[in-house]
Design an enzyme around this catalytic site. Structure first.
Site, PDB file in Angstrom:
ATOM      1  N   VAL A 118       0.807  -1.221   0.000  1.00 31.52           N
ATOM      2  CA  VAL A 118       0.000   0.000   0.000  1.00 31.52           C
ATOM      3  C   VAL A 118       0.844   1.277   0.000  1.00 31.52           C
ATOM      4  CG1 VAL A 118      -0.202   0.297   2.511  1.00 31.52           C
ATOM      5  CG2 VAL A 118      -2.116   0.969   1.006  1.00 31.52           C
ATOM      6  N   TYR A 119       2.146   1.178   0.257  1.00 30.41           N
ATOM      7  CA  TYR A 119       3.006   2.381   0.264  1.00 30.41           C
ATOM      8  C   TYR A 119       3.226   2.865  -1.166  1.00 30.41           C
ATOM      9  CZ  TYR A 119       4.462   0.854   5.012  1.00 30.41           C
ATOM     10  OH  TYR A 119       4.504   0.450   6.320  1.00 30.41           O
ATOM     11  N   SER A 120       2.963   4.091  -1.565  1.00 26.73           N
ATOM     12  CA  SER A 120       2.395   5.138  -0.735  1.00 26.73           C
ATOM     13  C   SER A 120       1.126   5.652  -1.402  1.00 26.73           C
ATOM     14  CB  SER A 120       3.413   6.276  -0.571  1.00 26.73           C
ATOM     15  OG  SER A 120       3.979   6.580  -1.869  1.00 26.73           O
TER      16      SER A 120
ATOM     17  N   GLY B 152       2.029   0.659  -4.170  1.00 31.43           N
ATOM     18  CA  GLY B 152       3.038  -0.106  -4.888  1.00 31.43           C
ATOM     19  C   GLY B 152       4.257   0.703  -5.292  1.00 31.43           C
TER      20      GLY B 152
END
Length: 317
Positions: free
Chosen positions: A52-54, A63
């Site tokens: 989930v970053y960022s 991704g």
């Protein structure tokens, strides 16, 4: 550099992890590469990210951090020299979240593609998923380990009660068990971890890594008045929860130890975590090589028992 085992696994890591949450956010690709290069050159190997970053950055989808780390490993040809942690479960779009068999199988392949690798060293459930039976989640992880896509599993943000249930399932089914808990922990945020999670992990030999190890930057001493919040567009807004009587008392204690040790408050705060029983490595992020060097010096700082006891007492919740 002395390395520590993550739980009962064969993953050995240096006592400081690099947080990848800033990659693709407050650190662009060039800055991220510079920080990653300096981190590995100094003898460290634990790199932490999540699918989930960022996603919270306008224009991002999630991704981005994994993709930057993947490009970097590909360019440097050093995949075997680093221990990569990533996570699954946070929402990546409509209907794309959780810890179900179908979603994990899809998400892990997406992470592997972004990371440009055949395997993930440490794969974590990012959050608890009350809608999916623990048996389904752990059974899926067992499949991934068997297939060679994942080496070791763990969790982030799970309660002691949930981890107890998970260990019971793993033991019964002879499946891989959670070897790592990643949790919010630092000199300020102590109560949630120390009450139940710390004794549980120590008893069951689950290696702990901490995130927000510097309380989102507060323990660096950078934010001492409300006017200081403007120093960081990314972090300043979250300092209000720490800027209070207890927070200032902790900063005062850090200042005193830092002065005596010719160190910085951030180095002392990280060194306190490294000395904590059961804590394998604090995770901290850096957007520049200069910030990283400050963190690295923390691993060279030896706090005496008196100093540790003083910091522990002063920062008591």
């Amino acid at each position: 550099m002395e390395k520590r085992a993550i739980g009962r696994s064969d993953l050995m890591v240096a006592p400081l992890g690099l947080g990848g949450n800033v990659f693709g956010w407050s650190a662009d690709e060039k800055a991220s590469f510079a920080v990653l290069d300096a981190f590995v050159a100094a003898g460290f190997n634990l790199i932490d990210t999540a699918d989930v970053y960022s996603a919270w950055v306008p224009g991002n989808q999630g991704g981005e951090s994994e993709a930057i780390i993947g490009k970097w490993m590909k360019a440097r040809g050093n995949r075997a020299d680093v221990v990569v942690t990533t996570k699954v479960g946070s929402e990546m779009g409509p209907g794309k979240k959780g810890l179900s068999h179908a979603y994990i199988k899809s998400a892990v392949d997406a992470s592997l593609k972004r990371l440009q690798t055949d395997y993930i060293d440490l794969y974590l459930s990012h959050w608890e998923d009350p809608e999916t039976p623990m048996e389904e989640t752990l059974g899926t992880y067992a499949e991934l380990v068997s297939a060679g896509k994942v080496r070791v599993i763990g969790n982030s943000n799970h309660s002691a009660n949930t981890m107890f249930k998970a260990l019971a399932v793993s033991t019964k089914e002879l499946w891989p068990r959670f070897e790592n808990l990643q949790t919010q922990y630092n000199l300020y945020d102590r109560a949630g971890y120390e009450a139940e999670l710390e004794p549980f992990c120590l008893k069951n030999e689950i290696g702990v890594t901490s995130y927000f190890s510097l309380a989102k930057g507060f323990l660096s001493g950078k934010y001492r008045t409300t006017s200081d919040f403007a120093k960081s567009a990314a972090r300043g807004g979250g300092m209000g929860e720490y800027l209070n009587e207890r927070g200032l008392r902790i900063l005062e204690a850090l200042d005193a130890v830092a002065h005596a040790k010719n160190a910085t408050p951030a180095q002392v705060a990280i060194a306190w975590l490294i000395a904590r029983p059961g804590l394998v490595a604090p995770i901290a992020s850096a957007t520049s090589v200069e910030q990283l060097q400050d963190l690295i010096k923390a691993t060279e700082l030896s706090l005496g028992s008196t100093e540790i006891e003083h910091l522990t007492k002063i920062s008591a919740p």
